[in-house]
Every structure is written in structure tokens, then in C-alpha cells.
Design a protein around this motif. Structure first.
Motif, PDB file in Angstrom:
ATOM      1  N   SER A 146     -33.103   8.740 -13.540  1.00  0.00           N
ATOM      2  CA  SER A 146     -32.964   9.365 -12.236  1.00  0.00           C
ATOM      3  C   SER A 146     -33.506  10.782 -12.300  1.00  0.00           C
ATOM      4  CB  SER A 146     -31.492   9.388 -11.806  1.00  0.00           C
ATOM      5  OG  SER A 146     -30.714  10.054 -12.777  1.00  0.00           O
ATOM      6  N   GLU A 147     -33.985  11.249 -11.200  1.00  0.00           N
ATOM      7  CA  GLU A 147     -34.661  12.537 -11.161  1.00  0.00           C
ATOM      8  C   GLU A 147     -33.729  13.686 -11.538  1.00  0.00           C
ATOM      9  OE1 GLU A 147     -37.286  15.254  -8.038  1.00  0.00           O
ATOM     10  OE2 GLU A 147     -35.867  13.768  -7.294  1.00  0.00           O
ATOM     11  N   VAL A 148     -34.208  14.548 -12.412  1.00  0.00           N
ATOM     12  CA  VAL A 148     -33.585  15.839 -12.670  1.00  0.00           C
ATOM     13  C   VAL A 148     -34.506  16.869 -12.048  1.00  0.00           C
ATOM     14  CG1 VAL A 148     -32.789  17.482 -14.395  1.00  0.00           C
ATOM     15  CG2 VAL A 148     -32.617  15.043 -14.850  1.00  0.00           C
TER      16      VAL A 148
ATOM     17  N   SER B  58     -36.833  33.740 -12.112  1.00  0.00           N
ATOM     18  CA  SER B  58     -35.443  33.939 -11.744  1.00  0.00           C
ATOM     19  C   SER B  58     -34.683  32.625 -11.843  1.00  0.00           C
ATOM     20  CB  SER B  58     -35.346  34.509 -10.326  1.00  0.00           C
ATOM     21  OG  SER B  58     -35.908  33.604  -9.397  1.00  0.00           O
ATOM     22  N   ALA B  59     -33.369  32.744 -11.761  1.00  0.00           N
ATOM     23  CA  ALA B  59     -32.514  31.577 -11.968  1.00  0.00           C
ATOM     24  C   ALA B  59     -32.695  30.539 -10.873  1.00  0.00           C
ATOM     25  CB  ALA B  59     -31.054  32.013 -12.038  1.00  0.00           C
ATOM     26  N   ALA B  60     -32.474  29.284 -11.244  1.00  0.00           N
ATOM     27  CA  ALA B  60     -32.543  28.180 -10.291  1.00  0.00           C
ATOM     28  C   ALA B  60     -31.355  27.266 -10.524  1.00  0.00           C
ATOM     29  CB  ALA B  60     -33.847  27.413 -10.453  1.00  0.00           C
ATOM     30  N   ILE B  61     -31.086  26.431  -9.565  1.00  0.00           N
ATOM     31  CA  ILE B  61     -30.052  25.417  -9.707  1.00  0.00           C
ATOM     32  C   ILE B  61     -30.716  24.132 -10.206  1.00  0.00           C
ATOM     33  CG2 ILE B  61     -28.322  24.029  -8.537  1.00  0.00           C
ATOM     34  CD1 ILE B  61     -27.568  26.941  -8.706  1.00  0.00           C
ATOM     35  N   ILE B  62     -30.198  23.586 -11.296  1.00  0.00           N
ATOM     36  CA  ILE B  62     -30.680  22.323 -11.846  1.00  0.00           C
ATOM     37  C   ILE B  62     -29.672  21.243 -11.467  1.00  0.00           C
ATOM     38  CG2 ILE B  62     -31.421  21.083 -13.909  1.00  0.00           C
ATOM     39  CD1 ILE B  62     -33.054  23.600 -13.361  1.00  0.00           C
ATOM     40  N   GLU B  63     -30.125  20.108 -10.982  1.00  0.00           N
ATOM     41  CA  GLU B  63     -29.213  19.037 -10.655  1.00  0.00           C
ATOM     42  C   GLU B  63     -29.812  17.681 -10.994  1.00  0.00           C
ATOM     43  OE1 GLU B  63     -28.263  18.951  -6.492  1.00  0.00           O
ATOM     44  OE2 GLU B  63     -30.115  17.902  -5.983  1.00  0.00           O
ATOM     45  N   GLY B  64     -28.945  16.736 -11.237  1.00  0.00           N
ATOM     46  CA  GLY B  64     -29.384  15.379 -11.533  1.00  0.00           C
ATOM     47  C   GLY B  64     -28.198  14.439 -11.566  1.00  0.00           C
ATOM     48  N   TYR B  65     -28.479  13.152 -11.727  1.00  0.00           N
ATOM     49  CA  TYR B  65     -27.436  12.146 -11.874  1.00  0.00           C
ATOM     50  C   TYR B  65     -27.349  11.744 -13.333  1.00  0.00           C
ATOM     51  CZ  TYR B  65     -26.816  11.476  -6.856  1.00  0.00           C
ATOM     52  OH  TYR B  65     -26.518  11.671  -5.528  1.00  0.00           O
ATOM     53  N   ALA B  66     -26.168  11.892 -13.901  1.00  0.00           N
ATOM     54  CA  ALA B  66     -25.952  11.464 -15.285  1.00  0.00           C
ATOM     55  C   ALA B  66     -25.705   9.965 -15.363  1.00  0.00           C
ATOM     56  CB  ALA B  66     -24.778  12.217 -15.888  1.00  0.00           C
ATOM     57  N   ALA B  67     -25.202   9.376 -14.272  1.00  0.00           N
ATOM     58  CA  ALA B  67     -24.908   7.946 -14.247  1.00  0.00           C
ATOM     59  C   ALA B  67     -24.997   7.438 -12.819  1.00  0.00           C
ATOM     60  CB  ALA B  67     -23.518   7.680 -14.815  1.00  0.00           C
ATOM     61  N   LYS B  68     -25.316   6.151 -12.689  1.00  0.00           N
ATOM     62  CA  LYS B  68     -25.386   5.521 -11.380  1.00  0.00           C
ATOM     63  C   LYS B  68     -24.459   4.308 -11.342  1.00  0.00           C
ATOM     64  CE  LYS B  68     -30.090   6.886 -10.046  1.00  0.00           C
ATOM     65  NZ  LYS B  68     -31.421   6.389  -9.613  1.00  0.00           N
ATOM     66  N   PHE B  69     -23.806   4.137 -10.207  1.00  0.00           N
ATOM     67  CA  PHE B  69     -22.894   3.011 -10.045  1.00  0.00           C
ATOM     68  C   PHE B  69     -23.653   1.711  -9.794  1.00  0.00           C
ATOM     69  CE2 PHE B  69     -19.992   6.433  -8.261  1.00  0.00           C
ATOM     70  CZ  PHE B  69     -19.298   6.569  -9.453  1.00  0.00           C
ATOM     71  N   ASN B  70     -23.091   0.634 -10.334  1.00  0.00           N
ATOM     72  CA  ASN B  70     -23.596  -0.725 -10.077  1.00  0.00           C
ATOM     73  C   ASN B  70     -25.090  -0.869 -10.360  1.00  0.00           C
ATOM     74  OD1 ASN B  70     -21.034  -1.690  -9.148  1.00  0.00           O
ATOM     75  ND2 ASN B  70     -21.403  -0.598  -7.230  1.00  0.00           N
ATOM     76  N   SER B  71     -25.580  -0.081 -11.297  1.00  0.00           N
ATOM     77  CA  SER B  71     -26.963  -0.205 -11.738  1.00  0.00           C
ATOM     78  C   SER B  71     -26.998  -1.146 -12.933  1.00  0.00           C
ATOM     79  CB  SER B  71     -27.521   1.171 -12.125  1.00  0.00           C
ATOM     80  OG  SER B  71     -28.842   1.070 -12.601  1.00  0.00           O
TER      81      SER B  71
ATOM     82  N   ASP C 257     -20.535  10.770  -5.884  1.00  0.00           N
ATOM     83  CA  ASP C 257     -20.860  10.314  -4.541  1.00  0.00           C
ATOM     84  C   ASP C 257     -21.125   8.806  -4.594  1.00  0.00           C
ATOM     85  OD1 ASP C 257     -23.421  10.028  -5.571  1.00  0.00           O
ATOM     86  OD2 ASP C 257     -24.218  11.813  -4.588  1.00  0.00           O
ATOM     87  N   LYS C 258     -21.707   8.257  -3.551  1.00  0.00           N
ATOM     88  CA  LYS C 258     -21.921   6.806  -3.508  1.00  0.00           C
ATOM     89  C   LYS C 258     -22.964   6.352  -4.526  1.00  0.00           C
ATOM     90  CE  LYS C 258     -25.351   7.100   0.218  1.00  0.00           C
ATOM     91  NZ  LYS C 258     -25.682   6.658   1.590  1.00  0.00           N
ATOM     92  N   VAL C 259     -23.778   7.276  -5.025  1.00  0.00           N
ATOM     93  CA  VAL C 259     -24.812   6.933  -6.005  1.00  0.00           C
ATOM     94  C   VAL C 259     -24.249   6.891  -7.414  1.00  0.00           C
ATOM     95  CG1 VAL C 259     -27.027   7.598  -7.030  1.00  0.00           C
ATOM     96  CG2 VAL C 259     -26.650   7.877  -4.568  1.00  0.00           C
ATOM     97  N   GLY C 260     -23.489   7.932  -7.781  1.00  0.00           N
ATOM     98  CA  GLY C 260     -22.976   7.994  -9.135  1.00  0.00           C
ATOM     99  C   GLY C 260     -22.417   9.356  -9.495  1.00  0.00           C
ATOM    100  N   LEU C 261     -22.473   9.679 -10.791  1.00  0.00           N
ATOM    101  CA  LEU C 261     -21.977  10.950 -11.301  1.00  0.00           C
ATOM    102  C   LEU C 261     -23.091  11.988 -11.230  1.00  0.00           C
ATOM    103  CD1 LEU C 261     -19.808  12.658 -12.777  1.00  0.00           C
ATOM    104  CD2 LEU C 261     -20.813  11.837 -14.933  1.00  0.00           C
ATOM    105  N   LYS C 262     -22.857  13.034 -10.455  1.00  0.00           N
ATOM    106  CA  LYS C 262     -23.864  14.079 -10.248  1.00  0.00           C
ATOM    107  C   LYS C 262     -23.426  15.353 -10.967  1.00  0.00           C
ATOM    108  CE  LYS C 262     -26.545  16.049  -6.407  1.00  0.00           C
ATOM    109  NZ  LYS C 262     -26.655  16.080  -4.912  1.00  0.00           N
ATOM    110  N   TYR C 263     -24.394  16.055 -11.538  1.00  0.00           N
ATOM    111  CA  TYR C 263     -24.091  17.323 -12.193  1.00  0.00           C
ATOM    112  C   TYR C 263     -25.077  18.391 -11.737  1.00  0.00           C
ATOM    113  CZ  TYR C 263     -28.041  16.582 -15.430  1.00  0.00           C
ATOM    114  OH  TYR C 263     -29.293  16.399 -15.971  1.00  0.00           O
ATOM    115  N   SER C 264     -24.646  19.638 -11.789  1.00  0.00           N
ATOM    116  CA  SER C 264     -25.541  20.748 -11.441  1.00  0.00           C
ATOM    117  C   SER C 264     -25.064  22.018 -12.141  1.00  0.00           C
ATOM    118  CB  SER C 264     -25.597  20.960  -9.926  1.00  0.00           C
ATOM    119  OG  SER C 264     -24.355  21.376  -9.423  1.00  0.00           O
TER     120      SER C 264
END
Length: 223
Positions: free
Chosen positions: A22-24, A37-50, A104-111
């Protein structure tokens, strides 16, 4: 950079890792004035029902049920680059800290916001260029369900996680520790394997039943 060390096996003999394609990505803050300068990094570590195929020499399918992370979101969790404890990007404990975890409905999200560390800035650049685009997470399982049908891969459903150790943007995702899952699968097979004594008793009962049925047929023909 320092050599990567696998810390997880020193913490738990039953810990595992999984990655998801999944996209980071980076989310540029409105106040950014330059590319450094600083940025926010986000991605999904896991997805449900994949439905994911796990393993090399042996294989099984695995999926994560919704709600599996509900009890571990407040664990002491690190965000590490390539699961390396020398490259800490962020951390949260009891839902607070520099790492944000959510479901969320997709999975475990981190940022997290890129910290003022050279390796973190280098990682931000690699993510922005698309050189690093996958994530992984390390965990222990509390509850799982195995099912197996003849001629098909076994299926493992993760119902509940016991511990969440880290989430990680990764360069080369790999299942280096699937031996843990294999032990779980072998234990499941051993549990459901027919008991030879029970099978023999069942066979004897069937023989007796068949003989009884045969006698009924003989008696009915004599009438």
C-alpha cells in the motif's frame, strides 16, 4: 548507515511480520517553505480482509478481520525504518506521542511528522521519489482461526492481535519469520488429525451396523 539488526526475536519467540503493498506517501504541510522542511508521512501498515499468500516452501492464505487491532492501538509502538531499532522515526504509548495510529474501513493507518534526524529526512526524500513505497508491521497474535480444505491452501484468519510492536516503511518487504506461522499451522493440523483409536472404533461400529442391517434384510426375505 549502521547495519540493520532484527530485534523482534529477542522480545518474543512468537512475533511475526507482514508487509502490504500500500502506498506510503508524504503530505506536505501548508507552512512548508522549502523541500527540506518537515512533512507528514502516512501509510497503511495492514489492510483488512486482504487475501494474502504467505510463505515460500509451504504456502497458506491469510487475512485480517476488522476489529483485530482494537486492543493494541494503545500499546507502546515504534515506527522504525526497515524494522531497525537504530532508526526510530516516531513512537506512541497509550495513544499519545509522535506516532499516530488509527483504524478505518481499509485497515491500520499510521502517520508521523519527519523528525529532525538525517536518516528520517533521507527517508522522506526516498518516499517522495517513490523509491520506498511499502509498509510492514510486527505483531503477536491473540486469536486466530485456521481452516483447511483438501486440495486447497490452508486459510488463517487473524481475529485479534495480542501485541503490536512496530510499523515500518520498508525497502525490501519479506516474510523472513513465517516459521512462526508454520508452527501454528502444524499445531492446527495436529489438533484436527483423526485419532487412530477413535477411527478404529468408528470403523468397527460401522461393521456391526452393516451386519445388523444385513440380518434385517435376510429376515425380511424369509417372511
Amino acid at each position: 548507515m549502521m547495519e540493520s539488526k532484527d530485534y523482534i526475536q529477542k522480545i518474543s519467540e512468537t512475533a511475526e511480520r507482514r508487509f502490504f503493498s500500500s502506498e506510503v506517501r508524504t503530505i506536505k504541510k501548508e507552512e512548508r517553505t522549502d523541500e527540506n522542511s518537515a512533512a507528514i508521512i502516512e501509510g497503511y501498515a495492514a489492510k483488512f480482509n486482504s487475501d494474502t499468500v504467505i510463505g515460500y516452501y509451504y504456502q497458506f492464505r491469510e487475512k485480517i478481520r476488522k476489529g483485530a487491532f482494537d486492543d493494541v492501538l494503545k500499546d507502546d509502538v515504534r515506527c522504525l525504518f526497515n524494522h531497525n531499532p537504530n532508526y526510530v522515526l516516531a513512537r506512541c504509548f497509550e495513544g499519545k506521542g509522535t506516532l499516530t495510529l488509527s483504524v478505518d474501513k481499509v485497515g491500520l493507518k499510521y502517520s508521523y511528522e519527519t523528525p529532525d534526524r538525517q536518516y528520517a529526512r533521507d527517508l522522506q526524500n526516498a518516499i517522495e521519489l517513490g523509491d520506498i513505497s511499502q509498509s510492514s508491521f510486527a505483531f503477536d497474535i491473540e486469536e486466530e482461526i485456521w481452516t483447511e480444505v483438501d486440495g486447497e491452501m490452508a486459510v488463517r484468519e487473524i481475529v485479534k492481535f495480542k501485541r503490536l510492536y512496530d510499523v515500518s516503511p520498508v525497502t525490501y518487504p519479506a516474510y523472513a519469520d513465517t516459521e512462526v506461522a508454520k508452527r501454528s499451522l502444524d499445531a492446527f493440523k495436529e489438533k484436527v488429525k483423526p485419532n487412530p483409536v477413535q477411527e478404529e472404533t468408528r470403523a468397527d461400529n460401522n461393521k456391526e451396523l452393516n451386519a445388523f442391517d444385513a440380518q434385517i434384510i435376510i429376515n425380511s426375505n424369509l417372511d
